[in-house]
Design a protein around this motif. Sequence first.
Motif, PDB file in Angstrom:
ATOM      1  N   TRP A   7      56.724  63.263  44.421  1.00 24.04           N
ATOM      2  CA  TRP A   7      55.410  63.814  44.076  1.00 24.04           C
ATOM      3  C   TRP A   7      54.836  64.713  45.152  1.00 24.04           C
ATOM      4  O   TRP A   7      53.702  65.133  45.057  1.00 24.04           O
ATOM      5  CB  TRP A   7      54.439  62.676  43.790  1.00 24.04           C
ATOM      6  CG  TRP A   7      54.690  62.056  42.470  1.00 24.04           C
ATOM      7  CD1 TRP A   7      55.144  60.790  42.247  1.00 24.04           C
ATOM      8  CD2 TRP A   7      54.525  62.639  41.177  1.00 24.04           C
ATOM      9  NE1 TRP A   7      55.276  60.563  40.907  1.00 24.04           N
ATOM     10  CE2 TRP A   7      54.889  61.683  40.231  1.00 24.04           C
ATOM     11  CE3 TRP A   7      54.108  63.887  40.731  1.00 24.04           C
ATOM     12  CZ2 TRP A   7      54.845  61.924  38.863  1.00 24.04           C
ATOM     13  CZ3 TRP A   7      54.067  64.127  39.368  1.00 24.04           C
ATOM     14  CH2 TRP A   7      54.435  63.156  38.467  1.00 24.04           C
ATOM     15  N   LYS A  99      44.690  58.769  39.878  1.00 24.80           N
ATOM     16  CA  LYS A  99      43.890  58.368  41.041  1.00 24.80           C
ATOM     17  C   LYS A  99      43.472  56.901  40.930  1.00 24.80           C
ATOM     18  O   LYS A  99      43.523  56.158  41.908  1.00 24.80           O
ATOM     19  CB  LYS A  99      42.661  59.265  41.172  1.00 24.80           C
ATOM     20  CG  LYS A  99      41.851  58.995  42.432  1.00 24.80           C
ATOM     21  CD  LYS A  99      40.717  59.969  42.596  1.00 24.80           C
ATOM     22  CE  LYS A  99      39.576  59.558  41.729  1.00 24.80           C
ATOM     23  NZ  LYS A  99      38.327  60.286  41.963  1.00 24.80           N
ATOM     24  N   LEU A 102      46.971  54.811  41.355  1.00 22.53           N
ATOM     25  CA  LEU A 102      47.689  54.923  42.624  1.00 22.53           C
ATOM     26  C   LEU A 102      46.787  54.991  43.844  1.00 22.53           C
ATOM     27  O   LEU A 102      47.240  54.754  44.963  1.00 22.53           O
ATOM     28  CB  LEU A 102      48.605  56.154  42.604  1.00 22.53           C
ATOM     29  CG  LEU A 102      49.657  56.187  41.498  1.00 22.53           C
ATOM     30  CD1 LEU A 102      50.475  57.467  41.597  1.00 22.53           C
ATOM     31  CD2 LEU A 102      50.555  54.959  41.564  1.00 22.53           C
ATOM     32  N   ASP A 105      45.114  57.639  48.375  1.00 20.39           N
ATOM     33  CA  ASP A 105      46.113  57.834  49.424  1.00 20.39           C
ATOM     34  C   ASP A 105      47.519  58.083  48.886  1.00 20.39           C
ATOM     35  O   ASP A 105      48.456  58.217  49.673  1.00 20.39           O
ATOM     36  CB  ASP A 105      46.136  56.625  50.369  1.00 20.39           C
ATOM     37  CG  ASP A 105      44.912  56.596  51.273  1.00 20.39           C
ATOM     38  OD1 ASP A 105      44.368  57.676  51.550  1.00 20.39           O
ATOM     39  OD2 ASP A 105      44.508  55.499  51.678  1.00 20.39           O
ATOM     40  N   SER A 106      47.656  58.154  47.566  1.00 15.50           N
ATOM     41  CA  SER A 106      48.987  58.420  47.011  1.00 15.50           C
ATOM     42  C   SER A 106      49.381  59.866  47.319  1.00 15.50           C
ATOM     43  O   SER A 106      48.527  60.737  47.500  1.00 15.50           O
ATOM     44  CB  SER A 106      48.996  58.179  45.499  1.00 15.50           C
ATOM     45  OG  SER A 106      48.168  59.120  44.850  1.00 15.50           O
TER      46      SER A 106
END
Length: 137
Positions: A7, A99, A102, A105-106
Amino acid sequence: AIARGGWDCKADTLLFYYLTQKLHVAAAGKALAGWANPNVKVHAPTLEAIYNDKNRGAIDAFCHELFQHSSISQLLDTTLKGFRSRMVASLLMYYANVKKELGRDSAIIRSMYAACVESDLEIRDLDFYGKQIKKRF
């Protein structure tokens, strides 16, 4: 084999190649995915739902920033710009869900935030744009 870059949006993938091939390849992919009728037309969301005269440049810069480290970034800015639009529209459409699941901080959310900063978009606009795309889609 399909390469996968994760990602971080800094790696390319052969998926771009496969998704831009002839209709029979798309129909075969639908059949393999279990579609009852692989000849049904599919529509993907686009950025047209959020573009206006004031934000077009910033949104295009946001798209460029997301994929600038990819080895095919020049293609994504030219030949594959329509495909890039659909990828970014999909990311925005599911931004709030991703958001929530995950967290901020993903890697994908951090990449989107960094692209906002570099393109002069407001982070709060991501949720608004996502809702607009979902509404139109």
